[in-house]
Design an enzyme around this catalytic site. Structure first.
Site, short mmCIF file in Angstrom:
data_model
loop_
_atom_site.label_atom_id
_atom_site.label_comp_id
_atom_site.label_asym_id
_atom_site.label_seq_id
_atom_site.Cartn_x
_atom_site.Cartn_y
_atom_site.Cartn_z
N GLY A 48 21.16 48.14 12.28
CA GLY A 48 22.49 48.95 12.17
C GLY A 48 23.66 48.38 12.81
N HIS A 49 23.51 47.42 13.59
CA HIS A 49 24.38 47.10 14.68
C HIS A 49 24.77 45.41 14.38
CE1 HIS A 49 26.33 46.45 18.72
NE2 HIS A 49 26.51 47.72 18.60
N PHE A 50 25.51 44.93 13.78
CA PHE A 50 26.00 45.47 12.57
C PHE A 50 25.61 44.71 11.30
CE2 PHE A 50 28.88 45.76 16.33
CZ PHE A 50 29.30 47.00 16.40
N ILE A 55 24.56 41.76 16.05
CA ILE A 55 25.05 41.85 17.55
C ILE A 55 24.12 42.37 18.36
CG2 ILE A 55 26.79 41.86 19.43
CD1 ILE A 55 28.82 41.46 17.25
#
Length: 148
Positions: A48-50, A55
């Protein structure tokens, strides 16, 4: 102590397992640890990042620095029977992102030690480019004791 360690040897020092052991290999030379973590893209923290632009989160980079530093405790670790806890992060600077396919390399050293408390500094790089630098502190407890 000068030595090279694979992840199985690192497990004899660090209590981290499964998805939270974030150092693949380490080398200790003259009181400095050099760690490596290959970012595959499958890590839980990238989901979820991103989305579409993964990243590695800064807090994970700081955790990799700390784990890389803790391999310096090999003589005191007692086969992974320690718990290590951050007590502070200072002067943290992020310079370049770390992405899937990167090999994140660390250089860390303990700068001070008093009782159960340690102070350290570390830097992380990809292809020789600085990605993160930090000063930090942590406490070490026997695994069978409750951290206070």
């Amino acid at each position: 102590m000068n030595c090279d360690m694979n992840q199985e040897e690192i497990k004899k020092i660090l209590p981290h397992r499964d998805h939270m052991l974030l150092v693949d290999e380490a080398t200790v030379t003259d009181g400095v640890s050099y760690g490596k973590k290959k970012i595959t893209g499958e890590e839980f923290f990238l989901k979820g990042h991103f989305p579409g632009n993964p990243i590695v989160p800064g807090v994970i980079l700081c955790e990799i620095l700390a784990q890389s530093t803790c391999v310096l405790l090999a003589d005191d670790a007692g086969n992974g029977n320690i718990t290590t806890l951050f007590t502070g992060l200072e002067k943290v600077r992020f310079k370049n992102p770390v992405k899937p396919g990167d090999v994140f390399e660390t250089k860390c050293e303990i700068t001070k030690h008093k009782g159960a408390f340690y102070w350290a500094k570390g830097s992380g790089f990809v292809d020789g480019k600085l990605c993160v630098s930090a000063e930090f502190s942590f406490a070490v407890f026997p695994a069978d004791k409750e951290a206070v």
